[in-house]
Design a protein around this motif. Structure first.
Motif, mmCIF file in Angstrom:
data_model
loop_
_atom_site.group_PDB
_atom_site.id
_atom_site.type_symbol
_atom_site.label_atom_id
_atom_site.label_comp_id
_atom_site.label_asym_id
_atom_site.label_seq_id
_atom_site.Cartn_x
_atom_site.Cartn_y
_atom_site.Cartn_z
ATOM 1 N N MET A 1 0.843 -1.201 0.000
ATOM 2 C CA MET A 1 0.000 0.000 0.000
ATOM 3 C C MET A 1 0.882 1.257 0.000
ATOM 4 O O MET A 1 1.969 1.289 0.563
ATOM 5 C CB MET A 1 -0.924 0.012 1.226
ATOM 6 C CG MET A 1 -1.976 -1.101 1.207
ATOM 7 S SD MET A 1 -2.915 -1.134 2.758
ATOM 8 C CE MET A 1 -3.663 0.504 2.725
ATOM 9 N N LYS A 2 0.390 2.315 -0.675
ATOM 10 C CA LYS A 2 1.128 3.569 -0.767
ATOM 11 C C LYS A 2 1.317 4.218 0.598
ATOM 12 O O LYS A 2 2.401 4.710 0.933
ATOM 13 C CB LYS A 2 0.381 4.521 -1.705
ATOM 14 C CG LYS A 2 1.115 5.841 -1.906
ATOM 15 C CD LYS A 2 0.349 6.735 -2.870
ATOM 16 C CE LYS A 2 1.096 8.061 -3.054
ATOM 17 N NZ LYS A 2 0.367 8.966 -3.989
ATOM 18 N N THR A 3 0.278 4.217 1.414
ATOM 19 C CA THR A 3 0.376 4.816 2.745
ATOM 20 C C THR A 3 1.388 4.081 3.612
ATOM 21 O O THR A 3 2.113 4.683 4.418
ATOM 22 C CB THR A 3 -1.002 4.791 3.436
ATOM 23 O OG1 THR A 3 -1.508 3.447 3.445
ATOM 24 C CG2 THR A 3 -1.984 5.712 2.716
ATOM 25 N N THR A 4 1.439 2.728 3.445
ATOM 26 C CA THR A 4 2.418 1.960 4.234
ATOM 27 C C THR A 4 3.840 2.326 3.831
ATOM 28 O O THR A 4 4.721 2.500 4.684
ATOM 29 C CB THR A 4 2.180 0.457 4.036
ATOM 30 O OG1 THR A 4 0.847 0.138 4.418
ATOM 31 C CG2 THR A 4 3.151 -0.357 4.867
ATOM 32 N N GLY B 1 4.659 5.694 5.197
ATOM 33 C CA GLY B 1 4.863 5.605 6.646
ATOM 34 C C GLY B 1 6.184 4.954 7.006
ATOM 35 O O GLY B 1 6.889 5.375 7.936
ATOM 36 N N MET B 2 6.543 3.901 6.253
ATOM 37 C CA MET B 2 7.811 3.227 6.524
ATOM 38 C C MET B 2 8.992 4.133 6.188
ATOM 39 O O MET B 2 10.024 4.124 6.883
ATOM 40 C CB MET B 2 7.900 1.925 5.720
ATOM 41 C CG MET B 2 6.928 0.850 6.213
ATOM 42 S SD MET B 2 7.098 -0.695 5.305
ATOM 43 C CE MET B 2 8.743 -1.184 5.812
ATOM 44 N N ILE C 1 13.087 8.590 10.891
ATOM 45 C CA ILE C 1 13.098 8.808 12.342
ATOM 46 C C ILE C 1 14.161 7.938 13.011
ATOM 47 O O ILE C 1 14.907 8.392 13.881
ATOM 48 C CB ILE C 1 11.700 8.516 12.930
ATOM 49 C CG1 ILE C 1 10.694 9.553 12.429
ATOM 50 C CG2 ILE C 1 11.754 8.512 14.456
ATOM 51 C CD1 ILE C 1 9.266 9.266 12.839
ATOM 52 N N VAL C 2 14.224 6.666 12.571
ATOM 53 C CA VAL C 2 15.233 5.764 13.145
ATOM 54 C C VAL C 2 16.642 6.275 12.858
ATOM 55 O O VAL C 2 17.523 6.268 13.727
ATOM 56 C CB VAL C 2 15.037 4.336 12.596
ATOM 57 C CG1 VAL C 2 16.206 3.438 13.004
ATOM 58 C CG2 VAL C 2 13.735 3.749 13.102
#
Length: 512
Positions: free
Chosen positions: A61-64, A67-68, A74-75
């Motif tokens: 999915m595009k949102t996933t 988000g990743m 962030i990591v």
């Protein structure tokens, strides 16, 4: 996600929690932890295999993906911050912008602490509930931090007296008001004052591998080195020197007119009887080979050492120097201790003394310079102020002229008749002996004067007090022209620019 998949992830979580709890309670890894970890991995794998179609659709999915991507950023940011913090803790640099460099150690302290080749323990003993202990601990921690910035070999430990009675007994600590011990290679030194001068001096003492030896002459009516009760004895001086890791011994020149080979300093403390010619000859021979001598002379006494002093270019005036004071009854003579208030600002012994500090002497005599030989230098270390007078006896009669009198002098150079390649000698002469006696040793700067003198004579300049740093106020001086420029270029335009910018942004957003 299917019901079986949810159950698998639930069991995986339970297994992980059980493993963590058991590891925390037992405090070590046991075989059951491997079982719980294996079950966790098994249930996670089973859940993902069961719902592989769901996870495949989820990760495509595009949102996933977006988000990743954000999660990876962030990591990475957290990782970079962690690395920066780690490097900042391990490798750091401080800057001191104060005018007098009050937050920086002296070059002397830095040089000594960087010479450490083994860990040094610093133990701060305290007792909970004692007033001022928390403040002392904070101040000491700030001080030690400066030393730790220069070397990682300094290890600080705070010890509560009641919680560690064994350690307190080992170090002989019976109170908890902030006693500090330095322990380096089995050599210990105790300090009770929290400042750089005391700590660096203690640091030098524990790093010194061999004690310096000081000999006090006896047999000529000198002050008693072992008298600790009477005010005019030298018992306190002996204890103070021994606490500073000097070896103190007596020297009877009349019985054996030879200076011991291990003598680092010879002290003649207030003789009242004469020295024999062969004794003076032994002292002169000692100076010819680069010896160090401290003479504290009584007034109105003839000891034979006057001939030695004459060769050094010094003359004892055999008078009694006193200060004049202003009283409600007019000007009078102060028959109490005589104050030395002028100190050499260049000499290593007295350059750390403050302008408003004093040394105290009991009926001292003045010292004059006359016929200084070639290759020798005479320097006045301590002098009275210009409001001093001198009387031939303690009977205050007449009106002698006011003036400044030298009370302590230092002579360095090559003694007459010494070999061309001989080491330079050093002699300090004081016109009084009572300033270092039990009664006056710890008054004002007397202690610092005698300790610094001994350190200089023993060629241990690193033990001499470090000049204290005083905070200085930063003054901003502006001429009328500079003030006008500052006013019309910054003070007035800056608020107007900020106000106009704010109004412009507000109007633009309102009409958008």
């Amino acid at each position: 996600m299917s019901k079986l998949g949810k159950i698998s992830f639930l069991f995986a979580g339970i297994s992980l929690v059980c493993m963590s709890i058991i590891r925390y309670i037992l405090g070590e890894w046991v075989p059951f932890c491997w079982l719980a970890l294996g079950l966790t991995v098994f249930f996670i794998a089973a859940g993902m295999v069961k719902d592989r179609a769901f996870f495949k659709e989820f990760f495509t999915m595009k949102t996933t993906k977006e988000g990743m991507s954000m999660g990876v950023l962030i990591v990475l940011l957290i990782a970079v911050l962690g690395i920066v913090n780690y490097l900042g803790v391990k490798y750091y640099k401080t800057w001191d912008f104060s005018t007098s460099q009050t937050n920086t150690l002296s070059p002397q302290s830095i040089q000594i602490v960087k010479s450490l080749d083994s860990d040094m323990k610093v133990l701060f003993f305290y007792k909970k509930g004692v007033e001022g202990n928390e403040e002392n601990r904070r101040l000491f921690r700030e001080l030690i931090k400066k030393y730790q910035d220069a070397s990682s070999k300094i290890q600080l430990d705070f010890v509560e007296v009641n919680e560690r009675p064994d350690l307190s007994k080992e170090y002989g600590v019976d109170k908890g008001s902030g006693v500090v011990f330095l322990d380096y290679k089995g050599r210990r030194n105790r300090i009770e004052k929290i400042d750089e001068q005391e700590f660096t001096s203690a640091l030098v003492k524990v790093t010194r591998e061999k004690n310096k030896t000081i000999y006090f002459t006896v047999g000529h009516g000198e002050k008693d080195l072992n008298e600790a009760r009477e005010g005019l004895g030298l018992g306190s001086l002996k204890v103070m020197l021994e606490n500073n890791r000097y070896t103190v011994k007596e020297l009877a020149l009349a019985q054996n007119p030879k200076i011991p080979a291990d003598a680092d300093v010879i002290v003649v403390a207030g003789p009242s009887q004469g020295f024999q010619d062969f004794e003076i000859g032994a002292l002169e021979q000692y100076l010819k080979t680069g010896g160090s001598l401290f003479l504290a002379m009584k007034t109105q006494t003839n000891t034979g050492l006057e001939k030695l002093l004459a060769k050094l270019g010094l003359v004892l005036e055999n008078n009694n120097v006193m200060n004049l004071v202003d009283t409600v009854m007019g000007r009078g003579v102060n028959q109490g201790p005589t104050m030395g208030v002028i100190f050499s600002e260049e000499n290593k012994i007295t350059k750390s003394f403050g302008r408003n500090e004093i040394t105290l002497f009991r009926n001292p005599q003045g010292i004059k310079t006359a016929n200084v030989g070639q290759g020798m230098v005479v320097e006045d270390l301590v002098k009275t102020g210009p409001n001093a007078v001198a009387f031939k006896t303690l009977q205050i009669t007449g009106e002698p002229p006011e003036g400044t009198y030298t009370l302590v002098s230092e002579v360095t150079g090559h003694f007459p008749g010494a070999a061309a390649d001989a080491k330079p000698f050093s002699v300090i002469v004081a016109g009084d002996v009572d300033f270092m006696a039990n009664q006056m040793l710890y008054q004002n700067l007397n202690r610092d004067l005698i300790l610094n003198s001994v350190a200089a004579l023993a060629k241990e300049e690193s033990l001499i007090s470090i000049t204290p740093k005083e905070a200085q106020a930063t003054q901003l001086l502006l001429t009328e022209t500079k003030f006008a420029i500052f006013l019309f270029a910054f003070i007035i335009p800056l608020p107007l620019i900020l106000l106009g910018t704010s109004i412009g942004i507000w109007v633009r957003r309102r009409n958008a």
